[in-house]
Design a protein around this motif. Structure first.
Motif, short mmCIF file in Angstrom:
data_model
loop_
_atom_site.label_atom_id
_atom_site.label_comp_id
_atom_site.label_asym_id
_atom_site.label_seq_id
_atom_site.Cartn_x
_atom_site.Cartn_y
_atom_site.Cartn_z
N PHE A 34 0.84 -1.19 0.00
CA PHE A 34 0.00 0.00 0.00
C PHE A 34 0.87 1.24 0.00
O PHE A 34 1.96 1.25 0.58
CB PHE A 34 -0.93 0.02 1.22
N ILE A 35 0.38 2.28 -0.66
CA ILE A 35 1.06 3.58 -0.69
C ILE A 35 0.17 4.55 0.07
O ILE A 35 -1.00 4.73 -0.27
CB ILE A 35 1.25 4.07 -2.14
N GLN A 36 0.72 5.18 1.11
CA GLN A 36 0.00 6.20 1.86
C GLN A 36 0.36 7.55 1.24
O GLN A 36 1.53 7.91 1.18
CB GLN A 36 0.44 6.20 3.33
N GLY A 38 -1.58 11.62 0.71
CA GLY A 38 -2.71 12.55 0.75
C GLY A 38 -3.89 12.04 1.56
O GLY A 38 -5.03 12.28 1.19
N GLY A 39 -3.59 11.34 2.63
CA GLY A 39 -4.66 10.81 3.48
C GLY A 39 -5.34 9.58 2.91
O GLY A 39 -6.33 9.11 3.46
N LYS A 40 -4.80 9.03 1.83
CA LYS A 40 -5.37 7.85 1.19
C LYS A 40 -4.44 6.67 1.34
O LYS A 40 -3.22 6.83 1.41
CB LYS A 40 -5.59 8.08 -0.31
N LYS A 41 -5.00 5.47 1.34
CA LYS A 41 -4.24 4.23 1.34
C LYS A 41 -4.49 3.58 -0.02
O LYS A 41 -5.59 3.12 -0.31
CB LYS A 41 -4.68 3.32 2.49
N ILE A 42 -3.47 3.58 -0.87
CA ILE A 42 -3.60 3.17 -2.27
C ILE A 42 -3.03 1.77 -2.44
O ILE A 42 -1.91 1.49 -2.02
CB ILE A 42 -2.84 4.16 -3.18
N ASN A 43 -3.79 0.90 -3.10
CA ASN A 43 -3.33 -0.45 -3.40
C ASN A 43 -2.18 -0.37 -4.41
O ASN A 43 -2.38 0.08 -5.54
CB ASN A 43 -4.49 -1.29 -3.96
N MET A 48 -4.72 1.47 -11.76
CA MET A 48 -5.77 2.49 -11.75
C MET A 48 -5.77 3.27 -10.43
O MET A 48 -5.93 4.49 -10.42
CB MET A 48 -7.14 1.86 -12.00
N ASN A 49 -5.58 2.56 -9.32
CA ASN A 49 -5.55 3.24 -8.02
C ASN A 49 -4.34 4.15 -7.91
O ASN A 49 -4.44 5.26 -7.37
CB ASN A 49 -5.57 2.23 -6.88
N ILE A 50 -3.20 3.70 -8.41
CA ILE A 50 -1.99 4.54 -8.36
C ILE A 50 -2.18 5.78 -9.22
O ILE A 50 -1.87 6.90 -8.79
CB ILE A 50 -0.75 3.74 -8.79
N MET A 51 -2.71 5.61 -10.43
CA MET A 51 -2.94 6.76 -11.31
C MET A 51 -3.93 7.74 -10.67
O MET A 51 -3.74 8.96 -10.76
CB MET A 51 -3.50 6.28 -12.66
N VAL A 62 4.49 7.10 1.89
CA VAL A 62 4.93 6.01 2.76
C VAL A 62 4.46 4.73 2.10
O VAL A 62 3.29 4.60 1.74
CB VAL A 62 4.35 6.13 4.19
N VAL A 63 5.39 3.80 1.90
CA VAL A 63 5.05 2.50 1.32
C VAL A 63 5.06 1.46 2.43
O VAL A 63 5.98 1.41 3.24
CB VAL A 63 6.05 2.11 0.20
N GLU A 64 3.99 0.66 2.47
CA GLU A 64 3.86 -0.41 3.47
C GLU A 64 3.77 -1.74 2.74
O GLU A 64 2.98 -1.88 1.81
CB GLU A 64 2.59 -0.23 4.30
N CYS A 65 4.57 -2.71 3.17
CA CYS A 65 4.52 -4.06 2.61
C CYS A 65 4.24 -5.02 3.76
O CYS A 65 4.82 -4.88 4.84
CB CYS A 65 5.85 -4.45 1.98
N GLU A 66 3.35 -5.97 3.52
CA GLU A 66 3.02 -6.94 4.56
C GLU A 66 2.79 -8.31 3.94
O GLU A 66 1.96 -8.46 3.04
CB GLU A 66 1.78 -6.51 5.33
#
Length: 88
Positions: A34-36, A38-43, A48-51, A62-66
């Protein structure tokens, strides 16, 4: 879970080409990403979500990997972002 902060360096931000490079690289991993921004959590596996995130040059993210291969995934994320997705 591992997370790391980055600043987007490439001049055009995460437009179509770098977003495609990012998603293509991340889909080979089992872990979630996920990419955090602008207050969003992007897949991070959805182009499409990244764009739609409108992440521009100079943006702090902030990038989160789990998951089971999160360390390897984060290593590749770091390499991609710090290299400017090969555009510089």
């Amino acid at each position: 879970m591992v997370s790391k902060s980055f600043t987007i360096k490439n001049k055009m931000g995460l437009h179509m080409r770098p977003a495609n490079v990012f998603v293509t690289a991340m889909t080979k991993y089992e872990s979630e990403i996920f990419i955090q921004f602008g207050g969003k959590k992007i897949n991070g596996k959805s182009i499409m979500n990244i764009m739609a995130g409108c992440i521009k040059c100079g943006s702090d993210i902030v990038v989160e990997c789990e998951g089971p291969d999160e360390e390897a995934m984060m290593a590749e994320v770091s390499e991609l972002i710090e290299s400017g997705f090969g555009e510089e």
